[in-house]
Enzyme design. Structure first.
Site, PDB file in Angstrom:
ATOM      1  N   GLU A 102       0.841  -1.196   0.000  1.00  0.00           N
ATOM      2  CA  GLU A 102       0.000   0.000   0.000  1.00  0.00           C
ATOM      3  C   GLU A 102       0.882   1.254   0.000  1.00  0.00           C
ATOM      4  O   GLU A 102       0.568   2.251   0.641  1.00  0.00           O
ATOM      5  CB  GLU A 102      -0.935   0.010   1.211  1.00  0.00           C
ATOM      6  CG  GLU A 102      -1.819  -1.228   1.285  1.00  0.00           C
ATOM      7  CD  GLU A 102      -2.876  -1.169   2.367  1.00  0.00           C
ATOM      8  OE1 GLU A 102      -2.513  -0.830   3.506  1.00  0.00           O
ATOM      9  OE2 GLU A 102      -4.048  -1.460   2.082  1.00  0.00           O
ATOM     10  N   CYS A 132     -11.084   2.019   7.399  1.00  0.00           N
ATOM     11  CA  CYS A 132     -10.276   3.228   7.574  1.00  0.00           C
ATOM     12  C   CYS A 132     -10.711   4.327   6.598  1.00  0.00           C
ATOM     13  O   CYS A 132     -10.788   5.496   6.981  1.00  0.00           O
ATOM     14  CB  CYS A 132      -8.796   2.912   7.408  1.00  0.00           C
ATOM     15  SG  CYS A 132      -8.402   2.045   5.875  1.00  0.00           S
TER      16      CYS A 132
HETATM   17  O1  FUB Z   1      -6.062   0.683   9.955  1.00  0.00           O
HETATM   18  C1  FUB Z   1      -4.905   1.088   9.279  1.00  0.00           C
HETATM   19  C2  FUB Z   1      -5.250   1.335   7.865  1.00  0.00           C
HETATM   20  O2  FUB Z   1      -5.648   0.118   7.252  1.00  0.00           O
HETATM   21  C3  FUB Z   1      -4.174   1.850   6.970  1.00  0.00           C
HETATM   22  O3  FUB Z   1      -3.963   3.212   7.010  1.00  0.00           O
HETATM   23  C4  FUB Z   1      -4.693   1.425   5.656  1.00  0.00           C
HETATM   24  O4  FUB Z   1      -3.754   1.485   4.638  1.00  0.00           O
HETATM   25  C5  FUB Z   1      -5.166   0.034   5.938  1.00  0.00           C
HETATM   26  O5  FUB Z   1      -4.091  -0.848   5.859  1.00  0.00           O
HETATM   27 ZN    ZN Z   2      -8.043   3.736   4.261  1.00  0.00          ZN
END
Ligand code: FUB
Ligand code: ZN
Length: 679
Positions: free
Chosen positions: A350, A431
Site C-alpha cells: 500500500e 479506515c
Molecule cells: O487501519 C490502518 C489502515 O488500514 C491503513 O492506514 C490502511 O492502509 C489500511 O491498511
Molecule cells: Zn483507508
C-alpha cells in the site's frame, strides 16, 4: 439547520481557543473549520450531505460491525471477544471526530445525543491508569504494547486524541480532552528517553500529540511526538541505538517465476513476511532526518510527514525541514498521480513505488489522499508558499473526493485512474469511509490561514469565514463563487474595526499554466489567459510574488470587495516522458478538476481504445442536473483509428456514481492504439 455567520463570529470556543493555543515558532496559523461556514457553491451541499447522510450512515455501520460494542465489552458491560482487528477503535474515533465537525455547522440534537451515548461507552472502558484500546483491554492487557509493528496501538490512541480535541472545540466540555490527557500520560509514562524506546508500525499518534499539545498547552505531548519521530530508524530497546538496516535478516519473499504471476495466497504470504520487517514500509528503516525519499506505506508516510511539518512549526528540529523538502520534491517530481493520489501496488505494501512508476490501474487509497491533503496543508502553513496549497487542492478535488459517492454513503478504498469498479456502502477495513466522514466537514479549515497582519486565502469556496488576526481585528470574509466550475470569485472583506493587513490571494498553479509544481506533468498550452484582480472595482496587479500569492496590503474597510478572475480553459495534460504508462496519452483538466471518460457517456463504448486527436476541439458546458452539478467536456474522438465519435468527459471524482461496472480512464490515447494492445 446551519449556523449563521453571526454565531460563528460570536462563538465562544473558536477564537478564544485559537488565542490560547501556543503560537507556532514559524509559519502561518490555521483558521479552523469552526471559523468557516461553507454555504452553497461546491462544498456547501457536500457538508450538508456529510452531516445528514455520511455521519449517521458511518455510525450505523460502525455500530453494526461491533466497533462500539467492543468498548462495552472492555467496560465489562457485555461479554465476548472483540470484533474486528486491533485498530477497530480508530475507525470509530475518526467518524466521531467527523461528527464533531459536522455538528459545528449542522446542530442536530438527535445526532448529538447519539454521539454523547457512544462517548460515554468509550469513557467507561478507560482503565484506571488511562489506557484505552478496547482490543487489548478485552483480552490481552499484558500485551498492550507488545505488537507495536502490526497492531497499531498508538495509531488507535492518536485518533482518540484527535477526536477528543474536536469534542472540546465543539462543546467546550473538557471531559474527552481529560480522558485523552490521561491516556497520553499513560503513554508518556511508558515511552520516552530513559523509558521504553519504540514506535508504532502506523504513524498517527505523532500529529495527534501535537494537536493535544496545542489544545492543552502541555509541552510534554509535543516532546513525546518528537520522541516518536526521532525514534524511527533506531533500534528499539532500552536505549536509542542506531539501527543497522543492512544487518537485518530480510524476510523470505516469494518471487514470481517467468510467465507465472504470484497467486493471491503467495502475495498475501509476501505481505505478511514484510509486515514485521523493519523496512521502509513503516518509514522505520532510517532516522527521519535521513529519509530523503518517499518510501513505504503511503498513509503512514503522509501522517508522518504531517507530524514532521508540525514539529518544525513548533520546535527547533534540526534536519527535519531538509528531509521534508527532499521528500516533497521526490513525491512531486516522481511519485504523484495527476489526481493527487499516492501509492502504487508495486510492493504489495500500500505504498510508494519506484520513481516514475505510476501504473493507472493502481492502489491510491482514499486514506493516502487524505493523509496527502493533511501533509500539504501543514506544508502550506509552514512555508507560506502557494505550491503546497496547489497540491492540496488538486488532491481534494480529485484523488480524495473520488473516494466518496455524491450521495455520501458509498465509498472506494482504492482510487485507480483506470478500471471498472463499483462503490461499496461500507468496507470491512473501514479506515477509508471513516476518514472520508471526517475530512469532508473539515474542508473549511483548509481554506484560510493567518499571519500577524496577513489573511491568506488558499482555497476558493463559497461561504463565510471569521479570521482572528493575532495582532488585530476579526476579519469577516465572504466568498461568492461557483469555483471549481467558474473561476470568478467575489470576496467581501469586513474587518471590525477597519485595519491594515495584507490580504494574500493564492494564484493557483493551473491558472499560470502549471498543473503541478514540478515537471512530472505539464500542459500542452502554457500560454494561459491572464488572471485579473480588482479591488473595489479598480484593477490591481495580478502578478504573484515569489511565494505565489498576490499580496494586497492596505487599510481594509468594512464592505471592501475584491474580485478575482481565474480563466479556466480546458487543458491537455501530458506526463513526463519517464512515466512509460502515460506515453502517447493525454489527460484533461479544467481548473483544478481532472476529467475521465466513463463508458456510460460515450457513443462508442470502448473508452480504452478511443483516440483523442491532438487538435480535436473540446467544449465545456455546465449541467446542474448531472452528478450533483458538473461541468462536462465534449468533443470528437476517433474510434478504430478513424471513425469520428462523440466523446464526453466527466470529473474523475464523479465516476461510478450512476451505473456500476463502467470502464473508466483518466488517460486517453492521443496517438493511435497499436493493434496488439488489448481493449
Ligand atoms: O487501519 C490502518 C489502515 O488500514 C491503513 O492506514 C490502511 O492502509 C489500511 O491498511
Ligand atoms: Zn483507508
Amino acid at each position: 439547520m446551519r449556523l449563521a455567520l453571526s454565531s460563528l463570529l460570536l462563538a465562544g470556543t473558536g477564537i478564544g481557543a485559537q488565542a490560547a493555543s501556543p503560537a507556532p515558532l514559524r509559519g502561518l496559523e490555521e483558521v479552523g473549520q469552526d471559523r468557516v461556514e461553507l454555504q452553497g457553491g461546491f462544498w456547501g451541499p457536500r457538508l450538508k450531505t456529510g452531516a445528514e447522510v455520511t455521519i449517521p450512515h458511518a455510525l450505523n455501520r460502525l455500530e453494526q460491525d461491533g466497533h462500539v460494542t467492543n468498548f462495552a465489552i472492555a467496560a465489562g458491560k457485555l461479554q465476548g471477544p472483540p470484533s474486528g482487528h486491533a485498530a477497530f477503535d480508530s475507525d470509530l474515533h475518526k467518524a466521531l471526530e467527523g461528527a464533531m465537525y459536522a455538528l459545528q455547522h449542522y446542530p442536530d440534537p438527535a445526532l448529538r445525543q447519539r454521539v454523547d451515548g457512544i462517548l460515554d461507552q468509550i469513557l467507561a472502558a478507560q482503565q484506571p491508569d488511562g489506557y484505552l484500546v478496547s482490543y487489548y483491554i478485552i483480552q490481552q492487557q499484558d500485551q498492550r504494547w507488545n505488537e507495536m509493528r502490526t497492531k497499531h496501538p498508538l495509531y488507535n490512541a492518536g485518533h482518540f486524541f484527535e477526536m477528543a480535541v474536536a469534542h472540546q472545540q465543539l462543546t467546550g466540555d473538557p471531559k474527552m480532552l481529560n480522558a485523552a490527557k490521561r491516556f497520553a500520560d499513560n503513554i508518556d509514562s511508558v515511552f520516552g528517553i530513559g523509558k521504553r524506546y519504540d514506535v508504532d508500525g502506523h504513524q498517527e499518534v505523532e500529529l495527534a500529540l501535537v494537536k493535544l499539545y496545542r489544545a492543552t498547552g502541555e509541552r510534554r505531548y509535543l516532546e513525546l511526538a518528537r520522541f516518536f519521530l526521532d525514534e524511527r530508524g533506531y533500534a528499539h530497546g532500552t536505549a536509542r541505538k542506531p539501527f543497522d538496516y543492512k544487518a537485518q535478516k530480510p524476510p523470505v519473499i516469494i518471487q514470481p517465476a517467468e510467465d507465472f504471476p504470484l497467486t493471491p495466497e503467495q502475495r498475501r504470504a509476501n505481505f505478511q513476511a514484510q509486515l514485521h520487517f523493519r523496512n521502509g514500509r513503516m518509514q522505520d528503516h532510517k532516522p527521519v532526518v535521513e529519509q530523503l525519499e518517499a518510501v513505504g506505506h503511503a498513509v503512514r508516510a503522509g501522517y508522518m510527514y504531517s507530524a514532521m511539518a508540525d514539529i518544525v512549526r513548533f520546535m527547533d528540529a534540526p534536519g527535519y525541514e531538509r528531509a521534508l523538502d527532499s521528500i516533497w520534491n521526490d513525491v512531486m517530481s516522481r511519485k504523484l498521480y495527476i489526481t493527487g493520489g499516492l501509492g502504487t501496488g508495486q510492493y504489495d505494501d500500500e505504498g510508494f513505488g519506484d520513481p516514475y512508476l505510476l501504473p493507472n490501474d493502481t492502489y491510491c487509497e482514499s486514506c493516502a489522499a487524505i493523509a496527502h491533503v493533511l501533509w500539504q496543508h501543514r506544508m502550506a502553513l509552514l512555508k507560506g508558499q502557494t505550491k503546497y496549497a496547489d497540491v492540496m487542492e488538486l488532491t481534494l478535488y480529485n484523488g480524495m473526493l473520488s473516494g466518496i459517492s455524491i450521495s455520501g454513503n458509498q465509498f472506494f478504498y482504492q482510487n485507480p485512474l483506470t478500471g471498472k469498479d463499483r462503490r461499496r456502502t461500507w468496507i470491512g477495513l473501514s479506515c477509508c469511509p471513516s476518514n472520508l466522514a471526517r475530512i469532508i466537514p473539515e474542508i473549511g479549515g483548509l481554506a484560510y490561514a493567518r499571519g500577524r497582519q496577513q489573511v491568506v486565502v488558499n482555497l476558493y469556496l463559497a461561504g463565510d469565514a471569521a479570521v482572528a488576526l493575532p495582532a488585530g481585528p476579526v476579519v469577516k470574509l465572504t466568498q461568492q463563487t461557483e469555483y471549481p466550475w467558474d473561476g470568478h470569485v467575489k470576496l467581501t472583506v469586513t474587518p471590525a474595526p477597519a485595519a491594515k493587513f495584507d490580504l494574500s490571494l493564492r494564484i493557483p498553479g493551473w491558472a499560470l499554466g502549471r498543473p503541478v509544481p514540478s515537471d512530472l506533468y505539464h500542459f500542452a498550452d502554457t500560454k494561459v489567459p491572464p488572471v485579473e484582480v480588482k479591488v473595489n472595482g479598480e484593477r490591481a496587479s495580478a502578478a504573484p510574488a515569489a511565494d505565489g500569492y498576490v499580496h494586497l496590503p492596505r487599510t481594509w474597510q468594512a464592505g471592501d470587495v475584491v474580485e478575482l478572475n481565474l480563466p479556466m480553459p480546458i487543458q491537455r495534460v501530458y506526463a513526463h516522458k519517464q512515466v512509460k504508462e502515460d506515453e502517447g496519452k493525454v489527460a484533461l483538466m479544467r481548473g483544478p478538476v481532472v476529467y475521465c471518460l466513463e463508458t456510460v457517456d460515450q457513443s462508442d463504448a470502448n473508452v480504452l481504445r478511443l483516440v483523442l486527436p491532438r487538435d480535436a476541439k473540446l467544449q465545456a458546458a455546465h449541467h446542474a442536473d448531472l452528478l450533483g452539478g458538473v461541468t462536462t467536456l465534449t468533443g470528437q474522438a476517433l474510434a478504430d483509428g478513424q471513425r469520428p465519435v462523440a466523446l464526453t468527459a466527466v470529473p474523475y471524482y464523479a465516476w461510478a456514481n450512476r451505473t456500476t461496472n463502467q470502464v473508466m480512464t483518466v488517460w486517453l490515447n492521443e496517438t493511435p492504439v497499436r493493434k496488439s494492445s488489448s481493449p
